[in-house]
Design an enzyme around this catalytic site. Structure first.
Site, PDB file in Angstrom:
ATOM      1  N   GLY A 158       0.647  -1.155  -0.126  1.00  0.00           N
ATOM      2  CA  GLY A 158       0.161   0.105   0.081  1.00  0.00           C
ATOM      3  C   GLY A 158       0.862   1.222   0.032  1.00  0.00           C
ATOM      4  O   GLY A 158       0.663   2.325   0.722  1.00  0.00           O
ATOM      5  N   ALA A 159       1.989   1.174  -0.706  1.00  0.00           N
ATOM      6  CA  ALA A 159       2.924   2.178  -0.765  1.00  0.00           C
ATOM      7  C   ALA A 159       2.603   3.384  -1.752  1.00  0.00           C
ATOM      8  O   ALA A 159       3.414   4.365  -1.857  1.00  0.00           O
ATOM      9  CB  ALA A 159       4.288   1.652  -1.191  1.00  0.00           C
ATOM     10  N   ILE A 163      -0.028   7.167   4.262  1.00  0.00           N
ATOM     11  CA  ILE A 163       1.323   7.058   5.073  1.00  0.00           C
ATOM     12  C   ILE A 163       2.260   5.899   4.726  1.00  0.00           C
ATOM     13  O   ILE A 163       3.508   5.862   4.848  1.00  0.00           O
ATOM     14  CB  ILE A 163       0.856   6.381   6.649  1.00  0.00           C
ATOM     15  CG1 ILE A 163       0.160   5.065   6.479  1.00  0.00           C
ATOM     16  CG2 ILE A 163       0.048   7.521   7.222  1.00  0.00           C
ATOM     17  CD1 ILE A 163      -0.188   4.288   7.819  1.00  0.00           C
ATOM     18  N   GLY A 164       1.572   5.135   3.568  1.00  0.00           N
ATOM     19  CA  GLY A 164       2.691   4.419   2.837  1.00  0.00           C
ATOM     20  C   GLY A 164       3.571   5.107   2.030  1.00  0.00           C
ATOM     21  O   GLY A 164       4.811   4.845   2.038  1.00  0.00           O
ATOM     22  N   SER A 293      -5.042  -0.502  13.846  1.00  0.00           N
ATOM     23  CA  SER A 293      -5.943   0.904  14.091  1.00  0.00           C
ATOM     24  C   SER A 293      -6.354   0.811  15.393  1.00  0.00           C
ATOM     25  O   SER A 293      -6.729  -0.366  16.117  1.00  0.00           O
ATOM     26  CB  SER A 293      -7.149   1.078  13.297  1.00  0.00           C
ATOM     27  OG  SER A 293      -8.179   1.909  13.462  1.00  0.00           O
ATOM     28  N   TYR A 318     -14.326  -3.992   9.591  1.00  0.00           N
ATOM     29  CA  TYR A 318     -13.009  -3.320   9.624  1.00  0.00           C
ATOM     30  C   TYR A 318     -12.358  -3.537  10.955  1.00  0.00           C
ATOM     31  O   TYR A 318     -11.272  -3.665  11.093  1.00  0.00           O
ATOM     32  CB  TYR A 318     -13.270  -1.673   9.381  1.00  0.00           C
ATOM     33  CG  TYR A 318     -12.065  -0.920   9.600  1.00  0.00           C
ATOM     34  CD1 TYR A 318     -10.999  -1.075   8.573  1.00  0.00           C
ATOM     35  CD2 TYR A 318     -11.687   0.095  10.738  1.00  0.00           C
ATOM     36  CE1 TYR A 318      -9.801  -0.368   8.712  1.00  0.00           C
ATOM     37  CE2 TYR A 318     -10.645   0.751  10.924  1.00  0.00           C
ATOM     38  CZ  TYR A 318      -9.729   0.632   9.865  1.00  0.00           C
ATOM     39  OH  TYR A 318      -8.456   1.298   9.878  1.00  0.00           O
TER      40      TYR A 318
END
Length: 431
Positions: A158-159, A163-164, A293, A318
């Protein structure tokens, strides 16, 4: 909340403080005698908000100007940042307020003229300086962090967003070679180009490598890991950062798993399984980071219906997936705590990212309450803390805001072991 311009109450108090605190304080004062004479079970309830975690009482600036720093922080600023703060903090101030601010600041440090307080919209470069200052005031974890990653190989899923991106940027700036595991090559290449442009003095193109990864496809995960192992014999950092949330209706992955659990937990679990031999042979300081999270506190593993086929809810799915991230780290350490691979789970904060891009309600919340959300740079700090802090202790711990926190009470050895075994059964693997 969120009054766009400064207003005052009928009695001259700043409006938000006047209504939310002073008014209720005065009301309680006037009713105190009645309260104290009303029996042995009287309760006073003040409705606050989680936003209080980001607040402080501005003792030195009670007259209403908008500067949020105080005399303890001022000496740490260089002149450019002082000037930027003055500008940004007074973007909607009147000339009278500007003069008041100037007099207060001038007593703390010299500024050449009041003209420097002319209101304007800061440029990106100025915002960058401001953010740099902000992080200088965060917990001083960088005093004990690695500053040379030239022989470090990292994988970040997920880059290409949020934040990735900032995690990749920081690791590469310190010399690491980073594999960006992402779905979209075109989008990821734009990210790589932007990182290289801004970091042209410290980052080489060879350090940033795109490899396609679709976490909702086991075959894609297998192909990704095959490509990683073909190019690298060692991986020192595996950052399972990718995630999705608040999918309105139940969907499934290519392999039939509930989508949120499949991407956020099962996909990363399988990826880690396929890379485990490389991780275990990569030296004496290897780290596995699972980005979870605070939502995991509201989660539980629905053992009788993990795929939520009979009781789906977007937040329910989630929270379950984020709890699974924490349990995964805990069980990994129970099984492999005597190896060189350390595992941690992380809450990055409530961050302005694309995580909830699929959900119209989440986009509305972001637009209304964005003021309270962290930037991706801020959100990446806990990930970077766990990746870079030398001799990080408490293997298997859960971290928020660069500090260890106690996780959900559901996180125990029995549940962690059970989830591990259930996940292996779903994937039909032995681990």
């Amino acid at each position: 909340m969120l009054i766009p311009k400064r207003e005052v109450t009928n009695d001259g108090f700043e409006l938000t403080l006047g209504v939310n605190h002073i008014g209720h304080f005065y009301l309680t004062f006037l009713l105190k005698d009645v309260l104290f004479s009303s029996g042995d079970d009287v309760r006073l309830l003040n409705v606050s908000s989680r936003a209080h975690y980001r607040g402080e009482i501005h003792w030195g600036y009670a007259t209403g100007n908008k500067l949020w720093f105080n005399e303890k922080l001022l000496p740490k600023m260089n002149e450019d940042i002082k000037r930027i703060f003055a500008f940004m903090s007074n973007s909607s101030s009147s000339q009278e307020e500007i003069s008041e601010v100037y007099n207060e600041l001038h007593s703390q440090f010299p500024i050449s003229s009041k003209e420097e307080f002319v209101c304007f919209k800061p440029s990106k470069d100025e915002e960058k300086k401001l953010y740099s200052f902000t992080f200088a005031l965060m917990p001083h974890w960088r005093d004990n962090s690695k500053d040379d990653l030239k022989n470090t190989n990292a994988v970040v899923t997920g880059a290409s967003a949020g934040i990735g991106i900032e995690t990749v940027r920081e690791l590469a700036s310190l010399g690491a070679t980073v594999i960006l595991g992402c779905r979209n090559e075109e989008k990821t290449q734009k990210v790589i180009d932007e990182i290289l442009e801004k970091g042209k003095d410290s980052i080489n193109p060879e350090q940033l490598i795109f490899m396609q990864l679709e976490l909702q496809s086991l075959s894609s995960i297998r192909e990704f890991c095959k490509n990683v192992k073909a190019k690298f014999s060692q991986i020192h950092l595996l950052i399972n950062n990718a995630g999705i949330m608040l999918i309105p209706k139940r969907e499934v992955t290519n392999d039939g798993f509930e989508l949120t659990l499949g991407v956020n937990h099962i996909g990363h679990f399988y990826l880690t399984f396929l890379l485990k031999d490389v991780l275990f042979s990569s030296g004496d300081d290897v780290r596995l980071l699972n980005v979870s999270s605070r939502a995991h506190y509201r989660g539980e593993i629905h053992w009788d219906d993990m795929q939520l086929e009979t009781s789906y809810g977007s937040m329910k799915s989630y929270c379950q997936s984020k709890l699974a991230n924490v349990l995964f780290s805990k069980e990994f350490v129970r099984r492999y705590g005597d190896t060189s691979v350390k595992a941690y789970s992380i809450h990055p904060g409530v961050v302005k990212t694309e995580l909830a891009r699929e959900n119209v309600y989440a986009r509305i919340v972001k637009s209304l309450f964005g003021w309270f959300l962290l930037t991706p740079v801020q959100g990446a700090q806990t990930t970077l803390f766990c990746a870079l802090t030398k001799d990080l202790i408490n293997n298997g711990a859960y971290f928020e805001n660069c500090q260890e926190k106690r996780p959900n009470n559901f996180v125990n050895e029995e549940n962690a072991k059970r989830l591990w075994n259930e996940t292996c059964n779903l994937l039909d693997i032995e681990w």
